[in-house]
Scaffold this active site. Structure first.
Site, PDB file in Angstrom:
ATOM      1  N   ARG A 159       0.811  -1.222   0.000  1.00 14.29           N
ATOM      2  CA  ARG A 159       0.000   0.000   0.000  1.00 14.29           C
ATOM      3  C   ARG A 159       0.849   1.279   0.000  1.00 14.29           C
ATOM      4  NH1 ARG A 159      -5.579  -0.641   1.491  1.00 14.29           N
ATOM      5  NH2 ARG A 159      -6.188  -2.616   0.564  1.00 14.29           N
ATOM      6  N   ARG A 212      -3.144   6.282   0.058  1.00 13.62           N
ATOM      7  CA  ARG A 212      -3.670   7.391   0.851  1.00 13.62           C
ATOM      8  C   ARG A 212      -2.704   8.096   1.777  1.00 13.62           C
ATOM      9  NH1 ARG A 212      -8.650   4.303   3.231  1.00 13.62           N
ATOM     10  NH2 ARG A 212      -6.996   2.776   3.298  1.00 13.62           N
ATOM     11  N   ARG A 229      -6.266  12.242  -6.580  1.00 16.80           N
ATOM     12  CA  ARG A 229      -7.253  11.188  -6.509  1.00 16.80           C
ATOM     13  C   ARG A 229      -8.695  11.677  -6.727  1.00 16.80           C
ATOM     14  NH1 ARG A 229     -10.553   8.223  -5.948  1.00 16.80           N
ATOM     15  NH2 ARG A 229     -10.929   6.571  -4.458  1.00 16.80           N
ATOM     16  N   ASP A 261      -6.423  -3.038  -7.687  1.00 20.85           N
ATOM     17  CA  ASP A 261      -7.058  -3.594  -6.501  1.00 20.85           C
ATOM     18  C   ASP A 261      -7.393  -5.057  -6.758  1.00 20.85           C
ATOM     19  OD1 ASP A 261      -8.273  -2.485  -3.788  1.00 20.85           O
ATOM     20  OD2 ASP A 261      -9.597  -4.043  -4.530  1.00 20.85           O
ATOM     21  N   TYR A 271     -14.820 -12.123  -0.055  1.00 24.70           N
ATOM     22  CA  TYR A 271     -15.580 -10.917  -0.414  1.00 24.70           C
ATOM     23  C   TYR A 271     -16.814 -11.264  -1.241  1.00 24.70           C
ATOM     24  CZ  TYR A 271     -12.003  -7.692   1.287  1.00 24.70           C
ATOM     25  OH  TYR A 271     -11.143  -6.976   2.088  1.00 24.70           O
TER      26      TYR A 271
END
Ligand code: CP3
Length: 345
Positions: free
Chosen positions: A24, A28, A37, A73, A150
């Protein structure tokens, strides 16, 4: 030309310095990411190759890490196939109609390279930009079990109740689901490698929710088949999960080149459990939040536990937390490069 240090360490070779990158790293915690973004869905950002290339490059420029990781992702191929997925900020992937019966298998057809042309276009752009520095690009995918969690749960979960009920109550259906996910994952990784990804990581982030027996029966075989499906392409592969201390010996048998170790297990013990294979890890991401001095103490603890044998790639034990100060990560890179001893000639 000699191979980049990251790739050599993945192959267990001796190196000039211990390589480091951060899960990551593209995201962010970087102000330049937040500036770019906007407020669109992350899936829209990923679908824009110029933007995704720039986000991939940002941490490489800022930190001088030894590898780039593609800005993408784990849900991207399933979104591309129209499974009905959105990624909700602060929450994670959410599914409109979760997988629940054999009829849903039809919603997981074969993945063609053209379905993910936005991703391969990003890979093309990144590879072109990295050519001058020689920094390798890591492609990635979600491992079948983690993706299944998921698709079946419909979103993030702490209990994994729905997926565990499915696997124990309807094992044949669970196996059919994982068969589909193996095929899609192999196609997705092959496309990234064909376009120039020089290593790939398989994120089995939630494998740690399983017992050893469950992992062996319900997750490991599919994971192994993913690695078998790309073995002919001969790029280093990394298998990573969180809370997998009890599973490391089994994960080591999944045929990846490298095994990721999260922070719950000290790296000397992690190396023992993984056996004769390079390891990646394992600084606790939370220990990067208290300022540079504390983070560097923690970094040196990891380097000490990694020892002097070849085959250590420094990383966090899971992804960079959003509130992490980028200057702390930059300081960690310098210390790993200057002081790491694993396999350094
Ligand atoms: O590592 C990198 O820098 C490359 C980019 C990357 C993203 N997701 C971008 C992203 C990678 C490697 C992933 C993998 C991923 N995605 C995993 C496996 C890794 C892990 O953390 O265990 C998982 C489980 C996902 C699913 C997912 N996507 C989650 C749980 C979230 C977080 C939701 C949130 O907002 O807290 C996402 C969204 C996501 N994927 C973000 C980023 C940078 C943050 C949201 C944003 O910027 O809009």
């Amino acid at each position: 030309m000699t191979e980049p240090v990251f790739l050599r360490a993945c192959r267990g070779e001796r190196v000039d310095h211990v390589p480091v990158w951060f899960m990551r790293q593209a995201g962010r915690s970087l102000p330049e990411y937040r500036a770019l973004r906007g407020t669109n869905s992350i899936l829209d950002a990923i679908a824009d190759p110029e933007l995704a290339c720039e986000v991939t490059m940002q941490p490489v420029r800022r930190y001088g890490v030894d590898a780039a990781i593609l800005f993408s992702d784990i849900v991207v191929p399933y979104h591309a196939l129209g499974f009905g997925i959105e990624v909700v900020p602060g929450r994670g992937p959410v599914i409109d109609r979760p997988f629940s019966s054999a009829a849903d298998l039809e919603r997981l057809p074969e993945l063609h390279e053209d379905d993910v042309r936005h991703v391969t276009r990003t890979v093309d752009l990144v590879v072109e930009q990295l050519a001058t520095s020689g920094t390798p690009l890591i492609g990635f995918a979600g491992a079948p079990f983690t993706v299944a969690s998921y698709l079946v749960e419909g979103g993030p979960t702490r209990e994994f109740a729905v997926i565990k009920t499915l696997m124990h109550r309807e094992p044949a259906l669970f196996d059919q689901l994982l068969d589909r996910l193996v095929e899609i994952t192999v196609s997705f990784l092959r496309a990234q490698i064909r376009h120039g990804a020089q290593a790939v990581q398989l994120f089995d982030s939630w494998a740690g929710s399983l017992s050893r027996a469950e992992y062996q029966r319900f997750a490991l075989p599919a994971t192994k088949r993913v690695f078998e499906g790309i073995a002919d392409l001969d790029v280093p592969t990394i298998l990573f999960g969180v809370g997998t201390g009890e599973l490391l010996t089994l994960m080591s048998g999944a045929n990846s080149t490298v095994v990721g170790v999260d922070w719950h297990v000290d790296l000397d013990e992690g190396r023992r459990r993984v056996g004769d294979k390079p390891v990646q890890g394992n600084l606790d991401p939370a220990r990067c939040l208290g300022g540079t001095t504390l983070a560097l103490d923690a970094t040196r603890e990891v380097l000490a536990k990694a020892g002097t044998e070849a085959g250590h790639i420094f990383n966090l034990g899971h992804g960079v937390l959003p509130q992490t100060d980028p200057d702390v990560l930059a300081a960690i890179v310098r210390v790993v490069h200057d002081e790491g001893k694993a396999g350094v000639t």
